[in-house]
Design a protein around this motif. Structure first.
Motif, PDB file in Angstrom:
ATOM      1  N   ASN A  17       0.806  -1.226   0.000  1.00  0.00           N
ATOM      2  CA  ASN A  17       0.000   0.000   0.000  1.00  0.00           C
ATOM      3  C   ASN A  17       0.844   1.283   0.000  1.00  0.00           C
ATOM      4  O   ASN A  17       0.318   2.368   0.248  1.00  0.00           O
ATOM      5  N   GLY A  18       2.163   1.159  -0.215  1.00  0.00           N
ATOM      6  CA  GLY A  18       2.994   2.348  -0.349  1.00  0.00           C
ATOM      7  C   GLY A  18       3.154   3.177   0.904  1.00  0.00           C
ATOM      8  O   GLY A  18       3.478   4.369   0.833  1.00  0.00           O
ATOM      9  N   VAL A  19       2.938   2.559   2.087  1.00  0.00           N
ATOM     10  CA  VAL A  19       3.056   3.285   3.352  1.00  0.00           C
ATOM     11  C   VAL A  19       3.828   2.425   4.335  1.00  0.00           C
ATOM     12  O   VAL A  19       3.663   1.201   4.381  1.00  0.00           O
ATOM     13  N   ALA A  20       4.673   3.058   5.139  1.00  0.00           N
ATOM     14  CA  ALA A  20       5.445   2.315   6.142  1.00  0.00           C
ATOM     15  C   ALA A  20       5.741   3.202   7.336  1.00  0.00           C
ATOM     16  O   ALA A  20       5.837   4.420   7.219  1.00  0.00           O
ATOM     17  N   GLU A  21       5.873   2.573   8.471  1.00  0.00           N
ATOM     18  CA  GLU A  21       6.294   3.263   9.697  1.00  0.00           C
ATOM     19  C   GLU A  21       7.737   2.861   9.991  1.00  0.00           C
ATOM     20  O   GLU A  21       8.078   1.672   9.973  1.00  0.00           O
ATOM     21  N   TRP A  22       8.602   3.852  10.267  1.00  0.00           N
ATOM     22  CA  TRP A  22      10.023   3.577  10.480  1.00  0.00           C
ATOM     23  C   TRP A  22      10.370   3.606  11.964  1.00  0.00           C
ATOM     24  O   TRP A  22       9.854   4.429  12.722  1.00  0.00           O
ATOM     25  N   ARG A  23      11.275   2.706  12.348  1.00  0.00           N
ATOM     26  CA  ARG A  23      11.773   2.663  13.716  1.00  0.00           C
ATOM     27  C   ARG A  23      13.306   2.580  13.695  1.00  0.00           C
ATOM     28  O   ARG A  23      13.887   2.015  12.762  1.00  0.00           O
ATOM     29  N   LEU A  24      13.924   3.128  14.728  1.00  0.00           N
ATOM     30  CA  LEU A  24      15.373   3.025  14.919  1.00  0.00           C
ATOM     31  C   LEU A  24      15.622   2.326  16.237  1.00  0.00           C
ATOM     32  O   LEU A  24      15.200   2.820  17.297  1.00  0.00           O
ATOM     33  N   ASN A  25      16.275   1.161  16.175  1.00  0.00           N
ATOM     34  CA  ASN A  25      16.535   0.353  17.373  1.00  0.00           C
ATOM     35  C   ASN A  25      15.252   0.123  18.164  1.00  0.00           C
ATOM     36  O   ASN A  25      15.199   0.263  19.397  1.00  0.00           O
ATOM     37  N   ASP A  26      14.164  -0.208  17.422  1.00  0.00           N
ATOM     38  CA  ASP A  26      12.841  -0.543  17.976  1.00  0.00           C
ATOM     39  C   ASP A  26      12.081   0.646  18.536  1.00  0.00           C
ATOM     40  O   ASP A  26      11.018   0.473  19.145  1.00  0.00           O
ATOM     41  N   SER A  27      12.593   1.867  18.376  1.00  0.00           N
ATOM     42  CA  SER A  27      11.864   3.059  18.819  1.00  0.00           C
ATOM     43  C   SER A  27      11.355   3.813  17.600  1.00  0.00           C
ATOM     44  O   SER A  27      12.084   3.969  16.606  1.00  0.00           O
ATOM     45  N   GLU A  28      10.099   4.300  17.672  1.00  0.00           N
ATOM     46  CA  GLU A  28       9.521   4.994  16.534  1.00  0.00           C
ATOM     47  C   GLU A  28      10.308   6.264  16.220  1.00  0.00           C
ATOM     48  O   GLU A  28      10.717   6.998  17.119  1.00  0.00           O
ATOM     49  N   ILE A  29      10.526   6.509  14.951  1.00  0.00           N
ATOM     50  CA  ILE A  29      11.263   7.692  14.512  1.00  0.00           C
ATOM     51  C   ILE A  29      10.293   8.851  14.371  1.00  0.00           C
ATOM     52  O   ILE A  29       9.268   8.750  13.690  1.00  0.00           O
ATOM     53  N   MET A  30      10.622   9.943  15.011  1.00  0.00           N
ATOM     54  CA  MET A  30       9.794  11.139  14.928  1.00  0.00           C
ATOM     55  C   MET A  30      10.321  12.045  13.825  1.00  0.00           C
ATOM     56  O   MET A  30      11.521  12.169  13.611  1.00  0.00           O
ATOM     57  N   ARG A  31       9.408  12.686  13.131  1.00  0.00           N
ATOM     58  CA  ARG A  31       9.796  13.603  12.060  1.00  0.00           C
ATOM     59  C   ARG A  31      10.551  14.804  12.626  1.00  0.00           C
ATOM     60  O   ARG A  31      10.165  15.365  13.650  1.00  0.00           O
ATOM     61  N   THR A  32      11.612  15.188  11.968  1.00  0.00           N
ATOM     62  CA  THR A  32      12.368  16.389  12.316  1.00  0.00           C
ATOM     63  C   THR A  32      12.735  17.112  11.036  1.00  0.00           C
ATOM     64  O   THR A  32      12.510  16.600   9.925  1.00  0.00           O
ATOM     65  N   ARG A  33      13.351  18.286  11.181  1.00  0.00           N
ATOM     66  CA  ARG A  33      13.782  19.035  10.006  1.00  0.00           C
ATOM     67  C   ARG A  33      14.915  18.329   9.268  1.00  0.00           C
ATOM     68  O   ARG A  33      15.204  18.640   8.115  1.00  0.00           O
ATOM     69  N   ASP A  34      15.580  17.380   9.952  1.00  0.00           N
ATOM     70  CA  ASP A  34      16.735  16.712   9.353  1.00  0.00           C
ATOM     71  C   ASP A  34      16.374  15.412   8.656  1.00  0.00           C
ATOM     72  O   ASP A  34      17.258  14.662   8.256  1.00  0.00           O
ATOM     73  N   MET A  35      15.076  15.116   8.540  1.00  0.00           N
ATOM     74  CA  MET A  35      14.707  13.891   7.843  1.00  0.00           C
ATOM     75  C   MET A  35      13.382  14.071   7.117  1.00  0.00           C
ATOM     76  O   MET A  35      12.611  14.991   7.400  1.00  0.00           O
ATOM     77  N   GLU A  36      13.159  13.177   6.181  1.00  0.00           N
ATOM     78  CA  GLU A  36      11.952  13.256   5.359  1.00  0.00           C
ATOM     79  C   GLU A  36      11.395  11.864   5.159  1.00  0.00           C
ATOM     80  O   GLU A  36      12.117  10.931   4.774  1.00  0.00           O
ATOM     81  N   LEU A  37      10.103  11.699   5.444  1.00  0.00           N
ATOM     82  CA  LEU A  37       9.415  10.430   5.246  1.00  0.00           C
ATOM     83  C   LEU A  37       8.515  10.569   4.032  1.00  0.00           C
ATOM     84  O   LEU A  37       7.599  11.405   4.012  1.00  0.00           O
ATOM     85  N   THR A  38       8.777   9.761   3.013  1.00  0.00           N
ATOM     86  CA  THR A  38       7.998   9.826   1.777  1.00  0.00           C
ATOM     87  C   THR A  38       7.554   8.419   1.416  1.00  0.00           C
ATOM     88  O   THR A  38       8.357   7.619   0.910  1.00  0.00           O
ATOM     89  N   GLY A  39       6.294   8.124   1.697  1.00  0.00           N
ATOM     90  CA  GLY A  39       5.793   6.789   1.378  1.00  0.00           C
ATOM     91  C   GLY A  39       6.573   5.728   2.113  1.00  0.00           C
ATOM     92  O   GLY A  39       6.544   5.637   3.346  1.00  0.00           O
ATOM     93  N   THR A  40       7.346   4.922   1.367  1.00  0.00           N
ATOM     94  CA  THR A  40       8.116   3.824   1.973  1.00  0.00           C
ATOM     95  C   THR A  40       9.604   4.146   2.097  1.00  0.00           C
ATOM     96  O   THR A  40      10.400   3.256   2.381  1.00  0.00           O
ATOM     97  N   SER A  41       9.988   5.387   1.883  1.00  0.00           N
ATOM     98  CA  SER A  41      11.402   5.751   1.985  1.00  0.00           C
ATOM     99  C   SER A  41      11.629   6.737   3.128  1.00  0.00           C
ATOM    100  O   SER A  41      10.747   7.534   3.467  1.00  0.00           O
ATOM    101  N   LEU A  42      12.816   6.665   3.705  1.00  0.00           N
ATOM    102  CA  LEU A  42      13.236   7.574   4.776  1.00  0.00           C
ATOM    103  C   LEU A  42      14.545   8.223   4.351  1.00  0.00           C
ATOM    104  O   LEU A  42      15.530   7.522   4.080  1.00  0.00           O
ATOM    105  N   THR A  43      14.565   9.552   4.275  1.00  0.00           N
ATOM    106  CA  THR A  43      15.793  10.282   3.927  1.00  0.00           C
ATOM    107  C   THR A  43      16.262  11.072   5.138  1.00  0.00           C
ATOM    108  O   THR A  43      15.485  11.804   5.752  1.00  0.00           O
ATOM    109  N   ILE A  44      17.535  10.889   5.475  1.00  0.00           N
ATOM    110  CA  ILE A  44      18.146  11.612   6.594  1.00  0.00           C
ATOM    111  C   ILE A  44      19.201  12.545   6.010  1.00  0.00           C
ATOM    112  O   ILE A  44      20.102  12.115   5.284  1.00  0.00           O
ATOM    113  N   PHE A  45      19.088  13.837   6.338  1.00  0.00           N
ATOM    114  CA  PHE A  45      19.992  14.838   5.778  1.00  0.00           C
ATOM    115  C   PHE A  45      21.187  15.057   6.702  1.00  0.00           C
ATOM    116  O   PHE A  45      21.054  15.102   7.922  1.00  0.00           O
ATOM    117  N   ARG A  46      22.362  15.185   6.085  1.00  0.00           N
ATOM    118  CA  ARG A  46      23.605  15.466   6.836  1.00  0.00           C
ATOM    119  C   ARG A  46      23.724  14.527   8.040  1.00  0.00           C
ATOM    120  O   ARG A  46      23.846  14.947   9.179  1.00  0.00           O
TER     121      ARG A  46
END
Length: 308
Positions: free
Chosen positions: A51-80
């Protein structure tokens, strides 16, 4: 996390259950290992998501959106991205929590240019080359070292020596104007760098420091000290390949050092000294005919002049 430089040579050890993927990725037991450079932008792709949607976790903890990352559908982009963001990322079904895939993100740097030094400490038996990288990579880094004399075929340094960070060149050609060429290549998953270094054997002679250096007062000689030492234990044949020595000495409290150079002897009487003064002394060795450079100084020792 990879905190130390790993040096390997030759074949890379690969687990049998690794599946090749895109550049910088491997899969082991279903876990994708992805390599990225610190300070760059990293994109993680959730495989097997529906369905083109996913929830991301880091070391089993949910990742919260910040200015340094972007969640787009099933991809996660982390800047710098920073080293602190290294870890095990997983993507999940937002409703059931079922894991779609897991990515172990390993961060580091491509290797810097190897800094190569070669010295003949055991002249005329061999030359030893060593190296270090300009930077810490934080990633497994493979080192490959080859050398050749003139236009002869290149030879590879042994795996055992390379793991120890050096390479010994045996059976060296003496008194030749033809240079040796050493090539050191550092490689990891982010890139590779090489250094090519050339040398003439007689120009890189550097003995180890003299050993068993001692200085002592001479009875009834209030202005003299007896200095004695032995040739470097690594110097193969001091009787055939002679050494000369530099003596550096000074009295306590003085910033003015005196320097004496003597040839092919292992003792010397320092004279004209200040009565009852404490003197400090150190000794260095060099090839008798001035090839190469002087050794490092021996440890500094001291003695007080004889007095009644």
């Amino acid at each position: 996390m990879y905190l130390k430089l790993t040096i390997l040579l030759g074949a890379v050890m690969v687990p049998l259950n690794i599946i090749g993927t895109t550049a910088g990725q491997t899969i082991v037991d279903g876990v994708i290992t992805q390599c990225g450079q610190i300070g760059s932008n990293i994109t993680l792709i959730c495989k097997n998501a529906v369905n083109g949607v996913a929830e991301w976790r880091l070391n089993d903890s949910e990742i919260m959106r910040t200015r340094d990352m972007e969640l787009t559908g099933t991809s996660l982009t982390i800047f710098r991205i920073s080293k602190s963001q290294e870890g095990q990322y997983s993507c999940h079904n937002p409703e059931s929590g079922k894991a779609y895939s897991t990515i172990s993100l390993v961060l580091g740097y491509p290797p810097g240019k190897p800094q190569v030094t070669c010295w003949s400490v055991r002249y005329p038996l061999n030359v030893v080359c060593s190296w270090k990288l300009e930077n810490q990579t934080y990633l497994p880094t493979w080192i490959n070292v080859t050398y050749r004399y003139g236009i002869e075929d290149a030879e590879r340094c042994s795996n055992e020596e390379t793991l120890q960070g050096n390479c010994t060149i045996e059976d060296i050609q003496l008194f030749s104007k033809t240079p040796y060429t050493v090539k050191v290549t550092a490689t990891n998953l982010l890139g590779f760098r090489s250094t090519i270094s050339q040398f003439i054997v007689e120009k890189i002679i550097k003995p180890d420091p003299p050993t068993d250096v001692s200085v002592s007062p001479i009875p009834n000689q209030p202005k003299k000290l007896l200095l004695q030492w032995k040739p470097p234990v690594t110097w193969p044949d001091p009787s055939l390949f002679l050494l000369k020595y530099r003596i550096n000495y000074w009295p306590e409290g003085s910033t003015r050092h005196r320097m004496i150079e003597i040839s092919d002897q292992t003792s010397y009487t320092l004279s004209g000294l200040r009565s009852r003064a404490l003197y400090f002394v150190k000794v260095a060795a060099k090839d008798f005919v001035d090839n190469g450079i002087s050794s490092d100084w021996s440890p500094t020792i001291s003695a007080r002049l004889w007095s009644n």
